[in-house]
Scaffold this motif. Structure first.
Motif, PDB file in Angstrom:
ATOM      1  N   ASP A  91     -30.527 -28.511  -9.234  1.00  0.00           N
ATOM      2  CA  ASP A  91     -31.541 -27.790  -7.990  1.00  0.00           C
ATOM      3  C   ASP A  91     -32.577 -29.253  -8.542  1.00  0.00           C
ATOM      4  O   ASP A  91     -32.733 -29.069  -6.978  1.00  0.00           O
ATOM      5  CB  ASP A  91     -31.720 -26.318  -8.909  1.00  0.00           C
ATOM      6  N   LEU A  92     -32.583 -29.224  -9.305  1.00  0.00           N
ATOM      7  CA  LEU A  92     -33.522 -30.767  -9.125  1.00  0.00           C
ATOM      8  C   LEU A  92     -32.848 -31.737  -8.634  1.00  0.00           C
ATOM      9  O   LEU A  92     -33.944 -32.213  -7.403  1.00  0.00           O
ATOM     10  CB  LEU A  92     -33.756 -31.143 -10.257  1.00  0.00           C
ATOM     11  N   ALA A  93     -31.356 -32.177  -8.786  1.00  0.00           N
ATOM     12  CA  ALA A  93     -31.198 -32.824  -7.570  1.00  0.00           C
ATOM     13  C   ALA A  93     -31.541 -32.495  -6.315  1.00  0.00           C
ATOM     14  O   ALA A  93     -31.833 -33.479  -5.606  1.00  0.00           O
ATOM     15  CB  ALA A  93     -30.395 -33.187  -8.188  1.00  0.00           C
ATOM     16  N   LEU A  94     -31.381 -31.480  -5.284  1.00  0.00           N
ATOM     17  CA  LEU A  94     -31.395 -30.630  -4.610  1.00  0.00           C
ATOM     18  C   LEU A  94     -32.362 -30.729  -3.583  1.00  0.00           C
ATOM     19  O   LEU A  94     -33.298 -31.331  -2.621  1.00  0.00           O
ATOM     20  CB  LEU A  94     -30.669 -29.960  -4.278  1.00  0.00           C
ATOM     21  N   GLU A  95     -33.836 -30.139  -4.195  1.00  0.00           N
ATOM     22  CA  GLU A  95     -34.784 -30.236  -4.640  1.00  0.00           C
ATOM     23  C   GLU A  95     -35.361 -31.520  -4.387  1.00  0.00           C
ATOM     24  O   GLU A  95     -36.637 -31.817  -2.818  1.00  0.00           O
ATOM     25  CB  GLU A  95     -35.849 -29.619  -5.537  1.00  0.00           C
ATOM     26  N   PHE A  96     -35.239 -32.786  -5.049  1.00  0.00           N
ATOM     27  CA  PHE A  96     -36.724 -34.359  -4.992  1.00  0.00           C
ATOM     28  C   PHE A  96     -35.623 -35.385  -4.293  1.00  0.00           C
ATOM     29  O   PHE A  96     -36.742 -36.323  -4.188  1.00  0.00           O
ATOM     30  CB  PHE A  96     -36.633 -34.155  -6.483  1.00  0.00           C
ATOM     31  N   CYS A  97     -33.815 -35.436  -4.636  1.00  0.00           N
ATOM     32  CA  CYS A  97     -33.912 -36.825  -4.395  1.00  0.00           C
ATOM     33  C   CYS A  97     -32.971 -36.483  -2.536  1.00  0.00           C
ATOM     34  O   CYS A  97     -32.553 -35.417  -2.017  1.00  0.00           O
ATOM     35  CB  CYS A  97     -32.435 -36.255  -4.574  1.00  0.00           C
ATOM     36  N   PRO A  98     -34.010 -37.370  -1.955  1.00  0.00           N
ATOM     37  CA  PRO A  98     -34.081 -37.602  -0.343  1.00  0.00           C
ATOM     38  C   PRO A  98     -32.623 -37.861   0.608  1.00  0.00           C
ATOM     39  O   PRO A  98     -32.131 -36.916   1.042  1.00  0.00           O
ATOM     40  CB  PRO A  98     -35.584 -39.032   0.028  1.00  0.00           C
ATOM     41  N   HIS A  99     -31.654 -38.303  -0.152  1.00  0.00           N
ATOM     42  CA  HIS A  99     -30.866 -38.189  -0.461  1.00  0.00           C
ATOM     43  C   HIS A  99     -30.103 -36.985   0.112  1.00  0.00           C
ATOM     44  O   HIS A  99     -29.060 -37.002   1.308  1.00  0.00           O
ATOM     45  CB  HIS A  99     -29.901 -39.497  -0.890  1.00  0.00           C
ATOM     46  N   PRO A 103     -23.172 -27.794  -3.424  1.00  0.00           N
ATOM     47  CA  PRO A 103     -23.123 -28.099  -4.514  1.00  0.00           C
ATOM     48  C   PRO A 103     -21.969 -26.837  -4.895  1.00  0.00           C
ATOM     49  O   PRO A 103     -21.706 -25.838  -3.883  1.00  0.00           O
ATOM     50  CB  PRO A 103     -24.450 -26.423  -5.159  1.00  0.00           C
ATOM     51  N   MET A 104     -21.285 -27.572  -5.448  1.00  0.00           N
ATOM     52  CA  MET A 104     -19.821 -26.759  -5.804  1.00  0.00           C
ATOM     53  C   MET A 104     -18.807 -26.375  -7.159  1.00  0.00           C
ATOM     54  O   MET A 104     -19.963 -27.605  -8.057  1.00  0.00           O
ATOM     55  CB  MET A 104     -18.767 -27.310  -5.495  1.00  0.00           C
ATOM     56  N   LEU A 105     -19.204 -25.135  -8.148  1.00  0.00           N
ATOM     57  CA  LEU A 105     -18.762 -25.334  -8.698  1.00  0.00           C
ATOM     58  C   LEU A 105     -17.596 -25.494  -8.792  1.00  0.00           C
ATOM     59  O   LEU A 105     -16.457 -25.271  -9.007  1.00  0.00           O
ATOM     60  CB  LEU A 105     -19.607 -23.978  -9.092  1.00  0.00           C
ATOM     61  N   VAL A 106     -17.113 -26.306  -9.930  1.00  0.00           N
ATOM     62  CA  VAL A 106     -16.068 -26.881 -10.094  1.00  0.00           C
ATOM     63  C   VAL A 106     -15.248 -27.609 -11.466  1.00  0.00           C
ATOM     64  O   VAL A 106     -16.458 -27.669 -12.404  1.00  0.00           O
ATOM     65  CB  VAL A 106     -15.431 -28.506  -9.739  1.00  0.00           C
ATOM     66  N   SER A 107     -13.920 -27.278 -12.044  1.00  0.00           N
ATOM     67  CA  SER A 107     -13.821 -27.651 -13.227  1.00  0.00           C
ATOM     68  C   SER A 107     -12.474 -29.438 -13.251  1.00  0.00           C
ATOM     69  O   SER A 107     -12.617 -29.467 -12.097  1.00  0.00           O
ATOM     70  CB  SER A 107     -12.249 -26.490 -13.745  1.00  0.00           C
ATOM     71  N   ARG A 108     -12.209 -29.428 -14.414  1.00  0.00           N
ATOM     72  CA  ARG A 108     -12.176 -30.922 -14.115  1.00  0.00           C
ATOM     73  C   ARG A 108     -10.941 -31.422 -13.901  1.00  0.00           C
ATOM     74  O   ARG A 108     -10.656 -32.264 -12.992  1.00  0.00           O
ATOM     75  CB  ARG A 108     -11.462 -31.647 -15.825  1.00  0.00           C
ATOM     76  N   ASP A 109     -10.283 -29.855 -13.587  1.00  0.00           N
ATOM     77  CA  ASP A 109      -9.205 -29.849 -12.480  1.00  0.00           C
ATOM     78  C   ASP A 109      -8.381 -29.738 -11.349  1.00  0.00           C
ATOM     79  O   ASP A 109      -8.026 -30.441 -10.926  1.00  0.00           O
ATOM     80  CB  ASP A 109      -8.405 -28.819 -13.179  1.00  0.00           C
ATOM     81  N   GLU A 110      -9.878 -29.013 -10.683  1.00  0.00           N
ATOM     82  CA  GLU A 110     -10.249 -28.808  -9.334  1.00  0.00           C
ATOM     83  C   GLU A 110     -11.353 -30.717  -8.377  1.00  0.00           C
ATOM     84  O   GLU A 110     -11.006 -31.019  -7.906  1.00  0.00           O
ATOM     85  CB  GLU A 110     -11.501 -28.147  -9.470  1.00  0.00           C
ATOM     86  N   LEU A 111     -10.665 -31.780  -9.922  1.00  0.00           N
ATOM     87  CA  LEU A 111     -11.042 -32.959  -8.951  1.00  0.00           C
ATOM     88  C   LEU A 111     -10.096 -34.103  -9.010  1.00  0.00           C
ATOM     89  O   LEU A 111      -9.381 -34.353 -10.389  1.00  0.00           O
ATOM     90  CB  LEU A 111     -12.730 -33.509 -10.123  1.00  0.00           C
TER      91      LEU A 111
END
Length: 82
Positions: free
Chosen positions: A31-39, A49-57
């Motif tokens: 949430d902080l990254a999305l709020e404050f990072c202009p990129h 944003p995606m909720l993932v486990s290591r098995d999904e990457l």
């Protein structure tokens, strides 16, 4: 962002196509990254944003769960592979 250990599932910020833009994050850090990072918050990036486990990457067909930080493919671009 915070440096604390991640749970089994964590958030990544990715393009709509699943290309990971950011290291895995806790919900509050996401949430902080999305709020404050202009990129990440720009319309050009369209970070999702995606909720993932290591098995999904994966990168180049190598699953993250099999990657040691010293492996060359560990540092490549990761993709959500649901």
């Amino acid at each position: 962002m915070c440096g604390d250990e991640l749970p089994e599932e964590a958030w990544v910020l990715a393009t709509p196509e699943g290309q990971v833009l950011q290291a895995a994050l806790h919900a509050k850090c996401k949430d902080l990254a999305l709020e404050f990072c202009p990129h990440l918050s720009s319309g050009d990036t369209r970070a999702v944003p995606m909720l993932v486990s290591r098995d999904e990457l994966s990168a180049d067909g190598h699953p993250l769960r099999d990657a040691a930080p010293s492996d060359p493919f560990f540092l490549q671009q990761w993709q959500v592979t649901r």
